[in-house]
Write an enzyme that holds these catalytic residues in place. Structure first.
Site, PDB file in Angstrom:
ATOM      1  CG  ASP A  21      -2.043   0.863   0.959  1.00 14.39           C
ATOM      2  OD1 ASP A  21      -2.283   1.623   0.075  1.00 14.39           O
ATOM      3  OD2 ASP A  21      -2.686   1.165   2.123  1.00 14.39           O
ATOM      4  CB  THR A  67     -13.559  -7.326  -6.170  1.00 13.63           C
ATOM      5  OG1 THR A  67     -13.527  -7.236  -4.844  1.00 13.63           O
ATOM      6  CG2 THR A  67     -13.093  -8.839  -6.343  1.00 13.63           C
ATOM      7  CG  ASN A  69      -7.638  -1.978  -5.958  1.00 12.38           C
ATOM      8  OD1 ASN A  69      -6.671  -3.136  -5.748  1.00 12.38           O
ATOM      9  ND2 ASN A  69      -7.872  -1.061  -5.033  1.00 12.38           N
ATOM     10  CD1 TRP A  70     -12.822  -5.125 -10.240  1.00  8.28           C
ATOM     11  CD2 TRP A  70     -11.697  -4.401 -11.954  1.00  8.28           C
ATOM     12  NE1 TRP A  70     -12.096  -6.246 -10.887  1.00  8.28           N
ATOM     13  CE2 TRP A  70     -11.455  -5.975 -11.749  1.00  8.28           C
ATOM     14  CE3 TRP A  70     -11.233  -3.577 -13.133  1.00  8.28           C
ATOM     15  CZ2 TRP A  70     -10.598  -6.550 -12.950  1.00  8.28           C
ATOM     16  CZ3 TRP A  70     -10.436  -4.358 -13.790  1.00  8.28           C
ATOM     17  CH2 TRP A  70      -9.990  -5.614 -13.662  1.00  8.28           C
ATOM     18  NE  ARG A 195      -8.352   0.582   5.381  1.00  7.27           N
ATOM     19  CZ  ARG A 195      -7.905   1.873   5.366  1.00  7.27           C
ATOM     20  NH1 ARG A 195      -8.014   2.821   6.461  1.00  7.27           N
ATOM     21  NH2 ARG A 195      -7.290   2.401   4.286  1.00  7.27           N
ATOM     22  CB  SER A 197      -8.231  -3.613   2.802  1.00  4.46           C
ATOM     23  OG  SER A 197      -7.784  -2.483   3.639  1.00  4.46           O
TER      24      SER A 197
HETATM   25  C1  FPP Z   1      -1.647   0.055  -3.540  1.00  3.65           C
HETATM   26  O1  FPP Z   1      -1.346   1.585  -3.244  1.00  3.65           O
HETATM   27  C2  FPP Z   1      -1.137  -0.656  -4.349  1.00  3.65           C
HETATM   28  C3  FPP Z   1      -1.910  -0.994  -5.594  1.00  3.65           C
HETATM   29  C4  FPP Z   1      -3.466  -1.374  -5.604  1.00  3.65           C
HETATM   30  C5  FPP Z   1      -1.327  -1.957  -6.750  1.00  3.65           C
HETATM   31  C6  FPP Z   1       0.076  -2.835  -6.208  1.00  3.65           C
HETATM   32  C7  FPP Z   1       0.786  -3.151  -7.834  1.00  3.65           C
HETATM   33  C8  FPP Z   1       1.902  -2.757  -7.874  1.00  3.65           C
HETATM   34  C9  FPP Z   1       2.951  -2.602  -6.932  1.00  3.65           C
HETATM   35  C10 FPP Z   1       2.544  -3.273  -9.359  1.00  3.65           C
HETATM   36  C11 FPP Z   1       2.511  -4.506  -9.862  1.00  3.65           C
HETATM   37  C12 FPP Z   1       2.739  -5.720  -9.137  1.00  3.65           C
HETATM   38  C13 FPP Z   1       2.954  -6.937  -9.525  1.00  3.65           C
HETATM   39  C14 FPP Z   1       2.864  -7.756  -8.685  1.00  3.65           C
HETATM   40  C15 FPP Z   1       3.562  -6.997 -10.833  1.00  3.65           C
HETATM   41  P1  FPP Z   1      -2.499   2.463  -3.621  1.00  3.65           P
HETATM   42  O2  FPP Z   1      -2.584   3.023  -4.991  1.00  3.65           O
HETATM   43  O3  FPP Z   1      -3.518   2.113  -2.912  1.00  3.65           O
HETATM   44  O4  FPP Z   1      -1.783   3.744  -2.751  1.00  3.65           O
HETATM   45  P2  FPP Z   1      -2.446   4.835  -1.810  1.00  3.65           P
HETATM   46  O5  FPP Z   1      -3.151   4.225  -0.801  1.00  3.65           O
HETATM   47  O6  FPP Z   1      -1.167   5.716  -1.533  1.00  3.65           O
HETATM   48  O7  FPP Z   1      -3.381   5.557  -2.906  1.00  3.65           O
END
Ligand code: FPP
Length: 252
Positions: A21, A67, A69-70, A195, A197
Protein backbone atom coordinates in the site's frame (compact mmCIF):
# COMPACT_ATOMS: atom_id res chain seq x y z
CA UNK A 1 25.37 -7.23 12.22
CA UNK A 2 22.58 -6.84 9.64
CA UNK A 3 18.99 -7.72 10.46
CA UNK A 4 19.22 -10.65 8.06
CA UNK A 5 22.17 -12.09 10.02
CA UNK A 6 20.17 -11.85 13.24
CA UNK A 7 17.34 -14.02 11.90
CA UNK A 8 16.75 -17.46 13.35
CA UNK A 9 16.87 -19.66 10.25
CA UNK A 10 14.95 -22.35 12.10
CA UNK A 11 11.98 -20.05 12.58
CA UNK A 12 11.34 -18.59 9.13
CA UNK A 13 7.61 -18.29 8.38
CA UNK A 14 6.46 -20.64 5.67
CA UNK A 15 4.00 -18.13 4.26
CA UNK A 16 4.22 -14.32 4.27
CA UNK A 17 1.40 -12.17 2.85
CA UNK A 18 1.78 -8.49 1.99
CA UNK A 19 -0.67 -5.66 1.41
CA UNK A 20 1.43 -3.41 -0.83
CA UNK A 21 0.00 0.00 0.00
CA UNK A 22 0.98 3.63 -0.50
CA UNK A 23 2.02 3.77 -4.16
CA UNK A 24 -0.30 6.67 -4.89
CA UNK A 25 0.65 8.74 -1.83
CA UNK A 26 4.34 8.11 -2.45
CA UNK A 27 3.99 9.32 -6.06
CA UNK A 28 2.03 12.39 -4.94
CA UNK A 29 4.74 13.25 -2.41
CA UNK A 30 7.19 13.30 -5.34
CA UNK A 31 4.86 15.47 -7.47
CA UNK A 32 4.25 12.49 -9.80
CA UNK A 33 1.19 10.68 -11.18
CA UNK A 34 -0.20 7.69 -9.24
CA UNK A 35 0.84 5.29 -12.02
CA UNK A 36 4.46 6.29 -11.48
CA UNK A 37 4.06 5.01 -7.91
CA UNK A 38 2.74 1.67 -9.16
CA UNK A 39 5.61 1.37 -11.65
CA UNK A 40 8.15 2.03 -8.89
CA UNK A 41 6.26 -0.45 -6.72
CA UNK A 42 7.33 -3.22 -9.11
CA UNK A 43 10.91 -2.74 -7.89
CA UNK A 44 9.72 -3.36 -4.33
CA UNK A 45 7.98 -6.54 -5.53
CA UNK A 46 11.40 -7.71 -6.77
CA UNK A 47 13.01 -6.74 -3.45
CA UNK A 48 10.43 -8.61 -1.38
CA UNK A 49 10.66 -11.67 -3.63
CA UNK A 50 14.47 -11.70 -3.53
CA UNK A 51 14.42 -11.40 0.26
CA UNK A 52 11.84 -14.19 0.53
CA UNK A 53 13.84 -16.54 -1.72
CA UNK A 54 17.10 -15.82 0.13
CA UNK A 55 15.68 -16.91 3.47
CA UNK A 56 13.56 -19.66 1.89
CA UNK A 57 10.06 -18.41 2.62
CA UNK A 58 7.96 -21.04 0.85
CA UNK A 59 4.97 -18.85 -0.11
CA UNK A 60 4.84 -15.09 -0.69
CA UNK A 61 1.36 -13.71 -1.37
CA UNK A 62 1.05 -10.14 -2.69
CA UNK A 63 -2.23 -8.23 -2.79
CA UNK A 64 -1.88 -6.71 -6.24
CA UNK A 65 -5.49 -5.87 -7.20
CA UNK A 66 -8.69 -6.15 -5.18
CA UNK A 67 -12.21 -6.35 -6.58
CA UNK A 68 -12.74 -2.90 -5.03
CA UNK A 69 -9.86 -1.50 -7.09
CA UNK A 70 -12.09 -1.56 -10.22
CA UNK A 71 -13.75 1.54 -8.77
CA UNK A 72 -10.60 3.62 -9.33
CA UNK A 73 -10.40 6.02 -12.29
CA UNK A 74 -10.33 4.10 -15.60
CA UNK A 75 -6.94 5.51 -16.51
CA UNK A 76 -5.39 4.09 -13.32
CA UNK A 77 -7.07 0.68 -13.71
CA UNK A 78 -5.95 0.40 -17.36
CA UNK A 79 -2.44 1.49 -16.41
CA UNK A 80 -2.27 -1.10 -13.61
CA UNK A 81 -3.45 -3.87 -15.94
CA UNK A 82 -0.82 -2.87 -18.54
CA UNK A 83 1.82 -2.82 -15.84
CA UNK A 84 0.83 -6.30 -14.69
CA UNK A 85 0.95 -7.67 -18.24
CA UNK A 86 4.40 -6.21 -19.00
CA UNK A 87 5.84 -7.06 -15.58
CA UNK A 88 4.66 -10.67 -15.67
CA UNK A 89 5.94 -11.12 -19.26
CA UNK A 90 9.31 -9.50 -18.46
CA UNK A 91 9.86 -11.48 -15.27
CA UNK A 92 9.22 -15.06 -16.46
CA UNK A 93 12.89 -15.66 -17.26
CA UNK A 94 14.07 -14.30 -13.94
CA UNK A 95 11.41 -16.35 -12.08
CA UNK A 96 12.74 -19.50 -13.76
CA UNK A 97 16.37 -18.58 -13.03
CA UNK A 98 15.46 -18.20 -9.37
CA UNK A 99 13.33 -21.36 -9.24
CA UNK A 100 10.22 -19.29 -8.37
CA UNK A 101 6.78 -20.69 -9.17
CA UNK A 102 4.03 -18.20 -9.95
CA UNK A 103 0.44 -18.74 -8.84
CA UNK A 104 -2.63 -16.53 -8.49
CA UNK A 105 -5.71 -16.27 -6.29
CA UNK A 106 -8.86 -14.33 -7.13
CA UNK A 107 -11.25 -14.28 -10.06
CA UNK A 108 -8.51 -14.29 -12.63
CA UNK A 109 -10.84 -15.42 -15.43
CA UNK A 110 -12.58 -12.06 -15.13
CA UNK A 111 -9.38 -10.06 -15.67
CA UNK A 112 -8.93 -8.37 -19.06
CA UNK A 113 -8.09 -11.10 -21.63
CA UNK A 114 -4.47 -10.05 -22.17
CA UNK A 115 -3.77 -10.00 -18.44
CA UNK A 116 -5.48 -13.35 -17.88
CA UNK A 117 -3.55 -14.94 -20.78
CA UNK A 118 -0.19 -13.55 -19.67
CA UNK A 119 -0.79 -14.71 -16.13
CA UNK A 120 -1.81 -18.24 -17.16
CA UNK A 121 1.18 -18.44 -19.51
CA UNK A 122 3.58 -17.46 -16.69
CA UNK A 123 1.92 -19.90 -14.26
CA UNK A 124 2.32 -22.69 -16.83
CA UNK A 125 5.93 -21.82 -17.64
CA UNK A 126 7.02 -21.72 -13.98
CA UNK A 127 4.94 -24.64 -12.71
CA UNK A 128 7.88 -27.05 -12.25
CA UNK A 129 9.93 -24.66 -10.09
CA UNK A 130 10.54 -25.85 -6.56
CA UNK A 131 11.66 -22.69 -4.71
CA UNK A 132 9.47 -19.88 -3.38
CA UNK A 133 5.91 -19.75 -4.69
CA UNK A 134 4.87 -16.20 -5.55
CA UNK A 135 1.09 -15.88 -5.29
CA UNK A 136 -0.53 -12.80 -6.79
CA UNK A 137 -3.92 -11.87 -5.36
CA UNK A 138 -5.63 -10.40 -8.41
CA UNK A 139 -9.25 -9.36 -8.73
CA UNK A 140 -9.37 -10.78 -5.22
CA UNK A 141 -12.01 -10.38 -2.51
CA UNK A 142 -11.84 -12.44 0.66
CA UNK A 143 -15.58 -12.06 1.33
CA UNK A 144 -16.29 -13.38 -2.18
CA UNK A 145 -13.88 -16.27 -1.56
CA UNK A 146 -15.59 -17.25 1.72
CA UNK A 147 -19.08 -16.84 0.21
CA UNK A 148 -18.11 -19.07 -2.67
CA UNK A 149 -16.72 -21.72 -0.27
CA UNK A 150 -20.03 -21.63 1.65
CA UNK A 151 -21.97 -22.10 -1.60
CA UNK A 152 -19.82 -25.07 -2.69
CA UNK A 153 -20.18 -26.75 0.70
CA UNK A 154 -23.95 -26.05 0.82
CA UNK A 155 -24.31 -27.63 -2.62
CA UNK A 156 -22.49 -30.77 -1.42
CA UNK A 157 -24.83 -30.92 1.59
CA UNK A 158 -27.87 -30.47 -0.67
CA UNK A 159 -26.68 -33.32 -2.90
CA UNK A 160 -26.31 -35.54 0.18
CA UNK A 161 -22.53 -35.83 -0.32
CA UNK A 162 -21.74 -34.55 3.19
CA UNK A 163 -23.35 -34.33 6.65
CA UNK A 164 -23.52 -31.09 8.66
CA UNK A 165 -21.07 -32.67 11.11
CA UNK A 166 -18.50 -33.05 8.29
CA UNK A 167 -18.14 -29.27 7.99
CA UNK A 168 -14.82 -28.50 9.66
CA UNK A 169 -12.21 -25.71 9.52
CA UNK A 170 -10.24 -27.92 7.16
CA UNK A 171 -13.22 -28.33 4.85
CA UNK A 172 -13.70 -24.57 4.63
CA UNK A 173 -9.96 -24.08 3.95
CA UNK A 174 -10.15 -26.72 1.22
CA UNK A 175 -12.80 -24.68 -0.62
CA UNK A 176 -10.88 -21.39 -0.65
CA UNK A 177 -8.66 -20.13 -3.48
CA UNK A 178 -5.74 -20.96 -1.16
CA UNK A 179 -6.67 -24.67 -0.79
CA UNK A 180 -3.52 -26.67 -0.07
CA UNK A 181 -1.49 -23.58 0.90
CA UNK A 182 -0.66 -23.11 4.61
CA UNK A 183 -2.13 -20.00 6.27
CA UNK A 184 0.31 -17.06 6.47
CA UNK A 185 2.16 -16.86 9.78
CA UNK A 186 2.87 -13.20 9.03
CA UNK A 187 1.02 -10.42 7.21
CA UNK A 188 2.77 -7.15 6.41
CA UNK A 189 0.99 -3.93 5.41
CA UNK A 190 2.88 -0.86 4.28
CA UNK A 191 1.90 2.84 4.30
CA UNK A 192 0.70 3.14 7.91
CA UNK A 193 -2.88 1.98 7.28
CA UNK A 194 -4.12 -0.35 10.02
CA UNK A 195 -6.67 -2.45 8.15
CA UNK A 196 -7.01 -5.90 6.55
CA UNK A 197 -9.05 -4.57 3.58
CA UNK A 198 -10.85 -7.76 2.55
CA UNK A 199 -7.58 -9.73 2.30
CA UNK A 200 -7.34 -13.40 3.41
CA UNK A 201 -9.87 -12.90 6.25
CA UNK A 202 -10.13 -16.62 7.07
CA UNK A 203 -6.45 -17.38 6.51
CA UNK A 204 -5.17 -14.54 8.73
CA UNK A 205 -7.08 -15.73 11.82
CA UNK A 206 -3.87 -16.46 13.77
CA UNK A 207 -1.30 -14.53 11.72
CA UNK A 208 1.04 -12.01 13.27
CA UNK A 209 0.38 -8.56 11.79
CA UNK A 210 3.22 -6.16 10.95
CA UNK A 211 2.31 -2.58 10.06
CA UNK A 212 4.99 -0.21 8.79
CA UNK A 213 4.62 3.47 7.87
CA UNK A 214 6.89 3.01 4.82
CA UNK A 215 5.18 3.49 1.45
CA UNK A 216 5.40 0.41 -0.79
CA UNK A 217 7.84 1.90 -3.38
CA UNK A 218 10.30 2.46 -0.51
CA UNK A 219 10.01 -1.07 0.85
CA UNK A 220 13.38 -2.86 0.51
CA UNK A 221 14.84 -6.24 1.47
CA UNK A 222 15.91 -4.84 4.86
CA UNK A 223 12.30 -3.93 5.66
CA UNK A 224 11.24 -7.47 4.82
CA UNK A 225 13.91 -8.92 7.10
CA UNK A 226 12.91 -6.49 9.86
CA UNK A 227 9.32 -7.74 9.65
CA UNK A 228 10.55 -11.35 9.92
CA UNK A 229 12.77 -10.39 12.87
CA UNK A 230 9.83 -8.75 14.67
CA UNK A 231 7.72 -11.84 13.94
CA UNK A 232 10.40 -14.07 15.47
CA UNK A 233 10.26 -12.01 18.65
CA UNK A 234 6.52 -12.34 19.08
CA UNK A 235 4.94 -15.01 21.22
CA UNK A 236 2.33 -16.92 19.23
CA UNK A 237 -0.13 -18.26 21.78
CA UNK A 238 -3.06 -19.46 19.61
CA UNK A 239 -5.48 -18.72 22.48
CA UNK A 240 -3.33 -20.47 25.12
CA UNK A 241 -1.26 -18.98 27.98
CA UNK A 242 2.51 -18.41 27.97
CA UNK A 243 3.26 -21.32 30.33
CA UNK A 244 1.56 -23.80 28.01
CA UNK A 245 3.53 -22.50 25.02
CA UNK A 246 6.84 -22.68 26.93
CA UNK A 247 6.11 -26.25 28.07
CA UNK A 248 5.22 -27.32 24.53
CA UNK A 249 8.45 -25.75 23.21
CA UNK A 250 10.53 -27.54 25.87
CA UNK A 251 8.93 -30.85 24.96
CA UNK A 252 9.44 -30.37 21.21
C1 FPP B 1 -1.68 0.13 -3.44
O1 FPP B 1 -1.25 1.46 -3.45
C2 FPP B 1 -1.18 -0.63 -4.58
C3 FPP B 1 -1.92 -1.23 -5.54
C4 FPP B 1 -3.41 -1.21 -5.54
C5 FPP B 1 -1.32 -1.96 -6.67
C6 FPP B 1 -0.05 -2.68 -6.42
C7 FPP B 1 0.60 -3.01 -7.70
C8 FPP B 1 1.95 -2.99 -7.95
C9 FPP B 1 2.97 -2.74 -6.92
C10 FPP B 1 2.45 -3.19 -9.33
C11 FPP B 1 2.40 -4.52 -9.96
C12 FPP B 1 2.62 -5.68 -9.11
C13 FPP B 1 2.98 -6.92 -9.52
C14 FPP B 1 2.83 -8.02 -8.57
C15 FPP B 1 3.54 -7.24 -10.83
P1 FPP B 1 -2.37 2.61 -3.54
O2 FPP B 1 -2.57 2.94 -4.98
O3 FPP B 1 -3.58 2.15 -2.83
O4 FPP B 1 -1.67 3.79 -2.79
P2 FPP B 1 -2.41 4.92 -1.94
O5 FPP B 1 -3.06 4.24 -0.79
O6 FPP B 1 -1.28 5.79 -1.52
O7 FPP B 1 -3.39 5.61 -2.84
Amino acid sequence: MSVKDRLDINNIPEHVAIIMDGNGRWAKSKGQMRLFGHAMGVESVREALKAATEIKVKYLTLYAFSTENWNRPKEEVDGLMDLLVTTIANEIESLNENDVRLDAIGNIDELPTKCNQELKNAIERTKSNKGTCLILALNYSSKFEIKSAIKQIAEKYKQGEIELSDISDQMVSDHLFTAGIPDPELMIRTSGELRISNFLLWQLAYSELHFTPIFWPEFKKENFYQAIYDYQNRERRFGMVSEQINKANEEA
